[in-house]
Motif scaffolding. Structure first.
Motif, short mmCIF file in Angstrom:
data_model
loop_
_atom_site.label_atom_id
_atom_site.label_comp_id
_atom_site.label_asym_id
_atom_site.label_seq_id
_atom_site.Cartn_x
_atom_site.Cartn_y
_atom_site.Cartn_z
N HIS A 85 0.83 -1.21 0.00
CA HIS A 85 0.00 0.00 0.00
C HIS A 85 0.86 1.25 0.00
O HIS A 85 0.61 2.20 -0.76
N ILE A 86 1.90 1.26 0.84
CA ILE A 86 2.69 2.47 0.98
C ILE A 86 3.55 2.71 -0.26
O ILE A 86 3.82 3.85 -0.65
N VAL A 88 2.67 1.87 -3.40
CA VAL A 88 1.75 2.42 -4.40
C VAL A 88 1.45 3.89 -4.11
O VAL A 88 1.47 4.75 -5.01
N TYR A 89 1.19 4.18 -2.85
CA TYR A 89 0.92 5.56 -2.46
C TYR A 89 2.11 6.48 -2.75
O TYR A 89 1.94 7.57 -3.30
N TRP A 93 2.19 9.72 -5.14
CA TRP A 93 2.39 10.98 -4.43
C TRP A 93 3.62 11.71 -4.92
O TRP A 93 3.58 12.92 -5.19
N PRO A 172 -5.37 4.70 -1.94
CA PRO A 172 -4.15 5.43 -2.30
C PRO A 172 -4.42 6.78 -2.95
O PRO A 172 -3.74 7.78 -2.66
N TRP A 262 -3.50 -0.56 7.44
CA TRP A 262 -3.32 -0.22 6.02
C TRP A 262 -1.88 0.21 5.72
O TRP A 262 -1.33 -0.13 4.69
N SER A 263 -1.26 0.96 6.61
CA SER A 263 0.11 1.43 6.40
C SER A 263 1.05 0.77 7.40
O SER A 263 0.62 0.27 8.43
#
Length: 311
Positions: A85-86, A88-89, A93, A172, A262-263
């Motif tokens: 997740h992080i 992809v984020y 970003w 995300p 999630w993170s």
């Protein structure tokens, strides 16, 4: 004079009547000014990092366990999704941040009237005055079709309920929007200041050579502020890996629709304060530290961030 010659000549230009200095002698005043920061750095940076390293290689009884804590958390079923997740984020970003802040700063620094440029910089900075928690609450209202003033836009995008907005695949994008809204404005101001350090003689030479605004930006301005772009990317990357407030508040406000791990920071929080496993939480923090240091090292080496120009 070609555009390439202009770019190569774009080095530091001494001001008339000012003799460049190769170095300055130190003095007690310098040590005084950095003393306060050094104390805070040691107390809230170096010492906690060292303590986390100690916890990550020991168990709850203080016995040395080597890499066992790292293996344990890496094998946890929540570890891989949290780091995925992080990643992809961060990819979304950082690309959005670098591209839009640099383009916006170049446009503001271009042929825009000074008064209009100053007004826009002020307007861009307003969202950055909100704390992270407050920005999340603002976006909760903005994204809920039942109460949002832009509900017509949310529904036009195909989201008719708040639960549909908070689908796992959308998270995300939501966190990138929140981060960009609150974090990009300050960097626009920083990039604008970096562009102001480029001598007017260099930009004038590019215009005389026939370069248009975007050619000047691509071949002259952006290369000359690459160290500032690298600095922004490093800090944005470090902040992005520590994502916690936004998903945690969203998880609470949505009554559990968002994964509480999630993170990676949320996962470390669960390890420490719900499972009582501070050693495992420290191992996750060391994973994040290593990830940040590796990526920062690559950026610094690729951009010569700390290279001093010869005067």
């Amino acid at each position: 004079m070609t555009l390439l010659d202009t770019r190569q000549a774009a080095g530091p230009v001494p001001r008339p009547g000012v003799t460049p200095r190769r170095g300055r002698g130190g003095g007690p005043a310098g040590y005084f000014f950095v003393a306060g920061y050094t104390v805070l750095l040691l107390a809230f940076g170096v010492f906690p990092t060292g303590y986390a390293l100690y916890l990550s290689v020991t168990n709850d009884r203080g016995q040395f366990t080597g890499l066992n804590q790292f293996v344990k958390v890496a094998q946890d079923y929540r570890f891989a999704p949290a780091f995925t997740h992080i990643v992809v984020y961060l990819a979304m970003w950082l690309v959005l941040l670098v591209v839009l802040t640099v383009v916006t700063a170049v446009a503001l620094r271009g042929r825009m009237r000074p008064g209009l440029s100053a007004l826009l910089r002020f307007l861009y900075y307003i969202p950055g005055a909100l704390a992270g928690g407050a920005s999340v609450l603002v976006w909760l209202f903005m994204l809920d079709p039942d109460v949002s003033p832009a509900s017509w836009l949310v529904e036009a995008l195909g989201f008719h309920t708040f639960a549909a907005v908070l689908a796992p695949g959308n998270l995300p994008v939501i966190f990138v929007l929140i981060a960009f809204w609150t974090g990009a404005s300050g960097w626009v101001v920083v990039m604008y200041g970096a562009l102001n350090n480029i001598p007017d003689e260099v930009l004038e030479a590019a215009r005389v050579d026939g370069a248009g605004p975007w050619q000047t930006a691509w071949h002259i301005q952006i290369p000359m502020i690459r160290q500032w772009i690298a600095y922004m990317t490093i800090l944005a990357f470090a902040g992005g890996t520590q994502l916690f407030v936004e998903p945690q508040l969203l998880q609470t406000a949505s009554l559990g629709r968002v994964d509480p791990t999630w993170s990676p920071n949320q996962l470390a929080y669960v390890f420490a304060f719900q499972q009582g496993d501070f050693n495992g939480a420290a191992a996750i923090s060391v994973f994040l530290l290593a990830l940040g240091l590796i990526c920062a090292g690559l950026l610094v080496s690729r951009t010569n961030m700390f290279t001093m120009d010869e005067k």
